[in-house]
Write a protein that holds these residues in place. Sequence first.
Motif, PDB file in Angstrom:
ATOM      1  N   LEU A   1       0.822  -1.207   0.000  1.00 45.74           N
ATOM      2  CA  LEU A   1       0.000   0.000   0.000  1.00 45.74           C
ATOM      3  C   LEU A   1       0.854   1.254   0.000  1.00 45.74           C
ATOM      4  O   LEU A   1       0.597   2.203  -0.748  1.00 45.74           O
ATOM      5  CB  LEU A   1      -0.919  -0.005   1.228  1.00 45.74           C
ATOM      6  N   ARG A   2       1.890   1.278   0.847  1.00 44.38           N
ATOM      7  CA  ARG A   2       2.715   2.486   0.976  1.00 44.38           C
ATOM      8  C   ARG A   2       3.702   2.652  -0.187  1.00 44.38           C
ATOM      9  O   ARG A   2       3.805   3.728  -0.770  1.00 44.38           O
ATOM     10  CB  ARG A   2       3.497   2.464   2.295  1.00 44.38           C
TER      11      ARG A   2
ATOM     12  N   ASN B   1       1.618   1.219  -4.226  1.00 48.07           N
ATOM     13  CA  ASN B   1       0.437   2.038  -4.502  1.00 48.07           C
ATOM     14  C   ASN B   1       0.684   3.511  -4.175  1.00 48.07           C
ATOM     15  O   ASN B   1       0.305   4.402  -4.940  1.00 48.07           O
ATOM     16  CB  ASN B   1      -0.768   1.515  -3.711  1.00 48.07           C
ATOM     17  N   GLY B   2       1.332   3.765  -3.030  1.00 48.68           N
ATOM     18  CA  GLY B   2       1.622   5.143  -2.660  1.00 48.68           C
ATOM     19  C   GLY B   2       2.608   5.795  -3.606  1.00 48.68           C
ATOM     20  O   GLY B   2       2.487   6.985  -3.932  1.00 48.68           O
TER      21      GLY B   2
ATOM     22  N   LYS C   1      -7.386   7.661  -2.872  1.00 49.87           N
ATOM     23  CA  LYS C   1      -6.096   6.979  -2.860  1.00 49.87           C
ATOM     24  C   LYS C   1      -5.052   7.801  -2.107  1.00 49.87           C
ATOM     25  O   LYS C   1      -4.265   7.256  -1.321  1.00 49.87           O
ATOM     26  CB  LYS C   1      -5.622   6.714  -4.297  1.00 49.87           C
TER      27      LYS C   1
ATOM     28  N   THR D   1       0.586   6.857  -6.608  1.00 53.37           N
ATOM     29  CA  THR D   1      -0.349   7.951  -6.350  1.00 53.37           C
ATOM     30  C   THR D   1       0.349   9.298  -6.192  1.00 53.37           C
ATOM     31  O   THR D   1      -0.152  10.322  -6.645  1.00 53.37           O
ATOM     32  CB  THR D   1      -1.192   7.634  -5.098  1.00 53.37           C
TER      33      THR D   1
ATOM     34  N   ARG E   1      -3.325   6.141   1.027  1.00 51.81           N
ATOM     35  CA  ARG E   1      -1.986   5.615   0.740  1.00 51.81           C
ATOM     36  C   ARG E   1      -0.856   6.533   1.196  1.00 51.81           C
ATOM     37  O   ARG E   1       0.199   6.049   1.621  1.00 51.81           O
ATOM     38  CB  ARG E   1      -1.844   5.380  -0.765  1.00 51.81           C
ATOM     39  N   ASN E   2      -1.072   7.852   1.109  1.00 50.34           N
ATOM     40  CA  ASN E   2       0.045   8.770   1.298  1.00 50.34           C
ATOM     41  C   ASN E   2      -0.007   9.643   2.540  1.00 50.34           C
ATOM     42  O   ASN E   2       1.050   9.991   3.084  1.00 50.34           O
ATOM     43  CB  ASN E   2       0.197   9.666   0.061  1.00 50.34           C
TER      44      ASN E   2
END
Length: 514
Positions: free
Chosen positions: A280-281, A284-285, A370, A288, A374-375
């Motif tokens: 996720l980090r 995906n992060g 997102k 994003t 994610r961020n």
Amino acid sequence: MTSLNRSNHPATIHPERVLQFGTGVLLRGLPDYLINKANQQGIFNGSIVVVKSTGGTTDEFAEQDGLYTVVTRGFQKGQTVDKHTVVSAISRVLSAKEDWKAILDIAKKPSLQVIISNTTEVGIQYVAESIFQNPPQSYPGKLTAFLYERFKSFGGGRSKGLVVIPTELISDNGLKLRDIVEKLAKHNELGKLFMKWLKYHVRFCNSLVDRIVPGKPDAETHQQTQQELGYEDKLLIMAEPYRLWAIEGDDRVKSVLTFAKADPNVIIDEDINFYRERKLRVLNGGHTISVPLAYLLGLETVNEMMNHPLMSRFVEEVITHEIVPTLPEWMIPEENPDAVREFAADVLDRFRNPYIEHLLLSITLHETSKMRARNLPTIQRFVEQQQQIPQRMALGFAAYLRFMKAVRFEKGVYLGEATTPTGGIITYPIRDDYAEYFYNMWLKVDVHDAASVRNFVQTLCADSALWETDLESLTGFADAVADHLNNLLTLGVEATIERQLVTAESTTSGSGID
């Protein structure tokens, strides 16, 4: 050319140990691929019966006797990967609509051990329905009917319980599926004994899948690949080299899922939160925080982003210096303290894969949600740990705000505009649940007035309902974002990135907090 089938490509047919709901490319490119690998090593020795729940025929699978090719192309640890694997793990494909009785008969097979699924995120939803329909409407309804048939067939025998592994991309997918099945069992009054059997002898495992499987290539690549292989394969799919299947389970689950021994990228652990958080980090992060900046620069794909000298450096630095250090130490497995850095290196290889066309605009879908999920936790952790603002992430956040600036509403879609480095204008759809919110916010901004832009950013950061957290508590964050946003609006995207990279080089991560 000859066709790919068992006559032209003989393959062992193993006992049917797995029932799979879904014929999608992710299942064929990851779980089925991994089970096939275990079969080739003589470890699992089990085949897969696949259920096609959506419309359409199963003719293509029947014509090829369930065989198909996975072409793996990309970069891994600095090396080019280009190989193909004929997957022969599927024994047959049945239609839920046409073959429901035959599917229920599989429940009577003593050899069956595992059920896997990928019915998309909307597939794991509760529908109050009778499981005695032919077939039930929902995937959980079909699964409940199948489990009840198995319970009846073996008199609730404890040794005939199953391991159920959903791979749908939602958190706690196994727990959510179990809750829905139990709710359906009560709705259909299936009895206390069945409920007890479900509780103690059917294991629902949370799982995480990670592999980019674009699926069938374009016609030209498909034809060229078939010429190289020397046979015709209508089911051929492409996949990247990286793969991970993390399954939450104990020793009992490990004793059933013996295929995990064939590949170190199949991980069975009692807690898979680390793998979910890492993906996720970092992956995906990383997408994003970078994609709006790259798109505003006039780039179209992730591969183009990674071939651009400025963006490639930005992506590598934001992941390496600002995302990787923030993963909580308590979460990292003790046996491999370098696990996050190694994963980050894999992610950068994956982003550079020239064989996968990943459109930047597709990644911007629901960008606000997102960014929030994610961020923002990463930014908060960085500030807590380093006592300074992650300037690269602040620039990525500013580019996201600029991307969300719509110029008009047309045919139900908010449209944004950006100027490319060559002076051209690109118009793009803003497909985001908060597009109207940002449109109205931007109407109040004078883009030529730095104070107006700063007030816009400060107002946004103060909206705790939008972010579900207090961004105002991050001293200096709103100011850093406002500075970057003003630069994007006045200097342009390329000059702003250049300025940030030069600053980052001399100060490591930007200015600290007073």
